[in-house]
Scaffold this motif. Structure first.
Motif, PDB file in Angstrom:
ATOM      1  N   VAL A 112      78.505 -16.193  12.530  1.00  0.00           N
ATOM      2  CA  VAL A 112      79.333 -16.693  11.436  1.00  0.00           C
ATOM      3  C   VAL A 112      79.523 -15.569  10.426  1.00  0.00           C
ATOM      4  CG1 VAL A 112      79.503 -18.378   9.571  1.00  0.00           C
ATOM      5  CG2 VAL A 112      78.494 -19.032  11.777  1.00  0.00           C
ATOM      6  N   ARG A 113      80.750 -15.368   9.979  1.00  0.00           N
ATOM      7  CA  ARG A 113      81.037 -14.280   9.050  1.00  0.00           C
ATOM      8  C   ARG A 113      80.220 -14.449   7.773  1.00  0.00           C
ATOM      9  NH1 ARG A 113      84.729 -12.682   5.033  1.00  0.00           N
ATOM     10  NH2 ARG A 113      85.294 -10.474   5.235  1.00  0.00           N
ATOM     11  N   ASN A 114      79.590 -13.348   7.338  1.00  0.00           N
ATOM     12  CA  ASN A 114      78.725 -13.381   6.151  1.00  0.00           C
ATOM     13  C   ASN A 114      78.834 -12.037   5.439  1.00  0.00           C
ATOM     14  OD1 ASN A 114      76.602 -13.381   4.282  1.00  0.00           O
ATOM     15  ND2 ASN A 114      75.268 -14.609   5.601  1.00  0.00           N
ATOM     16  N   PRO A 115      79.775 -11.888   4.486  1.00  0.00           N
ATOM     17  CA  PRO A 115      79.994 -10.599   3.826  1.00  0.00           C
ATOM     18  C   PRO A 115      78.763 -10.068   3.090  1.00  0.00           C
ATOM     19  CG  PRO A 115      81.838 -12.077   3.419  1.00  0.00           C
ATOM     20  CD  PRO A 115      80.766 -12.887   4.067  1.00  0.00           C
ATOM     21  N   VAL A 116      77.979 -10.978   2.506  1.00  0.00           N
ATOM     22  CA  VAL A 116      76.777 -10.521   1.784  1.00  0.00           C
ATOM     23  C   VAL A 116      75.775  -9.918   2.753  1.00  0.00           C
ATOM     24  CG1 VAL A 116      74.828 -11.262   0.360  1.00  0.00           C
ATOM     25  CG2 VAL A 116      77.105 -12.196  -0.074  1.00  0.00           C
ATOM     26  N   ARG A 117      75.535 -10.611   3.851  1.00  0.00           N
ATOM     27  CA  ARG A 117      74.616 -10.079   4.865  1.00  0.00           C
ATOM     28  C   ARG A 117      75.163  -8.772   5.450  1.00  0.00           C
ATOM     29  NH1 ARG A 117      70.967 -11.933   8.862  1.00  0.00           N
ATOM     30  NH2 ARG A 117      70.097 -10.036   9.781  1.00  0.00           N
ATOM     31  N   ALA A 118      76.470  -8.676   5.591  1.00  0.00           N
ATOM     32  CA  ALA A 118      77.081  -7.450   6.113  1.00  0.00           C
ATOM     33  C   ALA A 118      76.785  -6.278   5.189  1.00  0.00           C
ATOM     34  CB  ALA A 118      78.582  -7.639   6.265  1.00  0.00           C
ATOM     35  N   LEU A 119      76.968  -6.475   3.888  1.00  0.00           N
ATOM     36  CA  LEU A 119      76.728  -5.398   2.928  1.00  0.00           C
ATOM     37  C   LEU A 119      75.258  -5.006   2.892  1.00  0.00           C
ATOM     38  CD1 LEU A 119      78.193  -3.595   0.957  1.00  0.00           C
ATOM     39  CD2 LEU A 119      77.818  -5.308  -0.828  1.00  0.00           C
ATOM     40  N   GLN A 120      74.393  -5.984   3.014  1.00  0.00           N
ATOM     41  CA  GLN A 120      72.956  -5.693   3.064  1.00  0.00           C
ATOM     42  C   GLN A 120      72.618  -4.802   4.264  1.00  0.00           C
ATOM     43  OE1 GLN A 120      71.353  -9.674   3.141  1.00  0.00           O
ATOM     44  NE2 GLN A 120      70.951  -9.681   0.930  1.00  0.00           N
ATOM     45  N   SER A 121      73.155  -5.136   5.418  1.00  0.00           N
ATOM     46  CA  SER A 121      72.856  -4.353   6.621  1.00  0.00           C
ATOM     47  C   SER A 121      73.418  -2.937   6.516  1.00  0.00           C
ATOM     48  CB  SER A 121      73.434  -5.051   7.858  1.00  0.00           C
ATOM     49  OG  SER A 121      72.748  -6.255   8.134  1.00  0.00           O
ATOM     50  N   ILE A 122      74.632  -2.799   5.965  1.00  0.00           N
ATOM     51  CA  ILE A 122      75.219  -1.471   5.805  1.00  0.00           C
ATOM     52  C   ILE A 122      74.378  -0.637   4.842  1.00  0.00           C
ATOM     53  CG2 ILE A 122      77.236  -0.217   4.962  1.00  0.00           C
ATOM     54  CD1 ILE A 122      78.917  -2.649   5.907  1.00  0.00           C
ATOM     55  N   ALA A 123      73.901  -1.259   3.754  1.00  0.00           N
ATOM     56  CA  ALA A 123      73.060  -0.537   2.794  1.00  0.00           C
ATOM     57  C   ALA A 123      71.742  -0.099   3.424  1.00  0.00           C
ATOM     58  CB  ALA A 123      72.793  -1.416   1.570  1.00  0.00           C
ATOM     59  N   ILE A 124      71.169  -0.960   4.276  1.00  0.00           N
ATOM     60  CA  ILE A 124      69.930  -0.598   4.977  1.00  0.00           C
ATOM     61  C   ILE A 124      70.181   0.583   5.906  1.00  0.00           C
ATOM     62  CG2 ILE A 124      68.315  -1.384   6.755  1.00  0.00           C
ATOM     63  CD1 ILE A 124      68.501  -4.188   5.476  1.00  0.00           C
ATOM     64  N   ALA A 125      71.307   0.555   6.615  1.00  0.00           N
ATOM     65  CA  ALA A 125      71.644   1.661   7.517  1.00  0.00           C
ATOM     66  C   ALA A 125      71.796   2.962   6.740  1.00  0.00           C
ATOM     67  CB  ALA A 125      72.925   1.338   8.279  1.00  0.00           C
ATOM     68  N   ALA A 126      72.466   2.906   5.589  1.00  0.00           N
ATOM     69  CA  ALA A 126      72.629   4.114   4.770  1.00  0.00           C
ATOM     70  C   ALA A 126      71.291   4.622   4.279  1.00  0.00           C
ATOM     71  CB  ALA A 126      73.560   3.820   3.599  1.00  0.00           C
ATOM     72  N   ASP A 127      70.419   3.726   3.868  1.00  0.00           N
ATOM     73  CA  ASP A 127      69.103   4.132   3.381  1.00  0.00           C
ATOM     74  C   ASP A 127      68.262   4.750   4.493  1.00  0.00           C
ATOM     75  OD1 ASP A 127      67.351   4.193   1.051  1.00  0.00           O
ATOM     76  OD2 ASP A 127      66.075   2.813   2.177  1.00  0.00           O
ATOM     77  N   ARG A 128      68.543   4.385   5.744  1.00  0.00           N
ATOM     78  CA  ARG A 128      67.837   4.976   6.895  1.00  0.00           C
ATOM     79  C   ARG A 128      68.472   6.295   7.346  1.00  0.00           C
ATOM     80  NH1 ARG A 128      67.252  -0.571  10.574  1.00  0.00           N
ATOM     81  NH2 ARG A 128      65.587  -1.555   9.333  1.00  0.00           N
TER      82      ARG A 128
END
Length: 552
Positions: A228-244
């Motif tokens: 299910v589309r979830n923009p907040v969860r999407a942004l969280q995952s992208i931020a985690i990827a950037a931090d890694r």
């Protein structure tokens, strides 16, 4: 609100003491002093098996094990250009010392699978004096994969496009090779019927710490692929990827922050993401990020006026005062020499090109000319460039990372990025500059009954060394190409300027009766620029063919 930690501190491997997870028995055993566990952790962190690849932790644990496989991993870590600075000479010595024990372990009996994969790496990359052989490396990997090695299956899958590639990725994913799990998930996402399987692989890889898995999960939640589309969860995952450390995630956050997608618009914050992407991008990906930055400068000049503010933020993380002198010199000179090109200059006061050599030699562009210069550090954050005997200029280093250098010329900030070998070769002035190439001069060889001692004078040898390989023999001093092919039984590697003697004893089949009287040997010279192999061919002075070769 999502808070992304951008702070990056350069530390040595000795300082990176990983805190063991309460649920990780292997790390607890290693922390308690179990050397076998230390060696296994080194392998897992370097190859990315059951945990995301982490070169600092791989080196940390490899240094605490005397196992030959751990020493091979240690050599790989020390040779990695992402270490500050890399130690290729020490790495080559460690790899050579571990070679014989690994050969015994890989080739005796059923053969140890990890040792077999390590031995394949020797043949693929010419480690420890081994002459590269793709055929031998592939045969070793196929043998290991057939007996269940997930790492071998993954390496074989990377070089194939046939139906067996997906089966090998499945084998590697089942063995929790993190990179294989992500790559297999990419293929599965192409079909909605297999999206669920892809998400399970990505979620597991994300749990193991993969930045690529986190970024792909962010894309799935953003588009609603398989979930299910979830923009907040999407942004969280992208931020985690950037931090890694995912550069693609940093670029995505640059775009979202600049345009206020899912968050308030912040011009300086967006430019910080873009500069961090440049600072941390791999040498293969850096040109694309530079093109993006240049396009931004061309299309949004009002936005790019804030680069100075963004560079001030970046400078607090990548400032040269956080690095020792060896690391700072490496960042400036890379494999021994580095061409920095300015892609953002408020005016033409800052030179477009700056060439820095590890010896302290330099070239500074003035108009269309490249002026010889010298450089050295003055204080913790200044670089002094002497343009001639009478005039000197002191350049302040505002920020310094592998892919980004912020320099102040007479108080004016300019942003620089190293030129890749591809782009370097497009500029004739730089392509033919002697400072960028080792100088190999062939002297008169010494000939014995069954050998030739080649004598060479080497100059401008980079810290990563130069490899010499005999590739052919001709009988005419005017020959431009070899008449017969020859091979080396070991690598000749030189690390320093000087005069060297290299013993060449080819096999009987290679030269027997094929060249009469006089001969010329062709040598291939291999070195690196920006992590890419560079080559040139030199030929020896004519020498008398040993009598035993003529009459075999």
């Amino acid at each position: 609100m999502i808070v992304c930690c951008l702070c990056l501190v350069w530390v040595s491997a000795q300082e990176v003491a990983p805190v063991p997870s309460q649920s990780d028995a292997l790390e607890r055993a290693a922390a308690a002093g179990d050397t076998a566990a230390c060696g296994r952790l080194a392998v897992q962190y370097w190859w990315g098996i059951a945990r995301a690849p982490n070169r600092e932790r791989a080196l940390f644990w490899a240094e605490r094990s005397s196992d030959p496989l751990a020493q091979f991993i240690r050599a790989e870590c020390l040779a990695d250009w992402r270490m500050l600075p890399p130690q290729p000479r020490r790495a080559d010595s460690l790899a050579a010392a571990a070679l014989l024990p690994l050969q015994r372990r890989a080739l005796e009996g059923d053969g140890d699978l990890d040792a077999t994969v390590a031995l394949a790496e020797y043949y693929r990359r010419g480690l420890g004096g081994v002459v590269p052989s793709e055929d031998t490396a592939t045969a070793l990997l196929e043998r290991a994969a057939a007996r269940g090695s997930p790492r071998a299956a993954f390496l074989l899958a990377l070089g194939r496009t046939d139906s067996t590639a997906q089966a090998m990725l499945e084998q590697a994913s089942a063995g929790e090779v993190v990179a294989a799990m992500v790559l297999r998930a990419r293929h599965l996402l192409a079909d909605t019927a297999t999206a669920g399987r892809a998400l399970r692989l990505l979620e597991r890889a994300d749990q193991l710490g993969s930045p690529d898995a986190a970024l792909l999960l962010g894309g799935c939640y953003d588009s609603g692929t398989g979930v299910v589309r979830n923009p907040v969860r999407a942004l969280q995952s992208i931020a985690i990827a950037a931090d890694r450390g995912s550069v693609a995630a940093m670029v995505e956050l640059w775009y979202r922050t600049l345009h206020g997608i899912g968050m308030p618009s912040d011009t300086v914050g967006a430019l910080v993401w873009l500069l961090r992407a440049l600072a941390e991008s791999s040498r293969n990906d850096r040109s694309a990020v530079v093109d993006l930055a240049v396009a931004l400068c061309d299309t949004l000049p009002m936005v790019t006026r804030r680069f100075g503010d963004a560079a001030a933020v970046i400078a607090r993380w990548y400032g040269p005062e956080r690095l020792d002198s060896a690391a700072r010199v490496y960042l400036l000179t890379g494999d021994g020499v580095r061409v920095w090109k300015a892609w953002w200059r408020p005016s033409v006061a800052a030179p477009l090109h700056l060439v820095l050599h590890h010896s302290g030699a330099a070239l500074v562009q003035a108009g269309d000319a490249l002026i010889p210069a010298r450089w050295r550090w003055v204080g913790p954050s200044q670089l002094r460039v002497l343009t001639d005997d009478k005039q000197q200029g002191t350049v302040t280093v505002a920020a310094l990372a592998d892919g980004l250098c912020a320099l102040r010329w007479n108080g004016e900030l300019a942003l620089y990025t190293p030129l890749s070998s591809t782009r370097l070769h497009t500029d004739a002035r730089l392509r033919h500059e002697e400072l960028l190439r080792p100088q190999i001069e062939m002297l008169s060889p010494r000939v014995g009954d069954d050998y030739v001692r080649l004598r060479i004078r080497a100059q401008n040898i980079p810290p990563s060394g130069v490899v010499l390989l005999p590739i052919g023999l001709a009988g005419d001093r005017r020959a431009r190409s070899a008449e017969i092919g020859v091979s080396a039984h070991t690598l000749w590697r030189i690390w320093d300027d000087g005069i060297y003697e290299l013993l060449w004893q080819p096999s009987a089949e290679e030269v027997a009766g094929k060249i009469e009287s006089k001969g010329i040997l062709f040598l291939q010279c291999i070195w690196q620029y920006e992590g890419t192999d560079q080559t040139m061919i030199v030929k020896s002075q004519p020498f008398t063919i040993p009598l035993r070769w003529q009459h075999r």
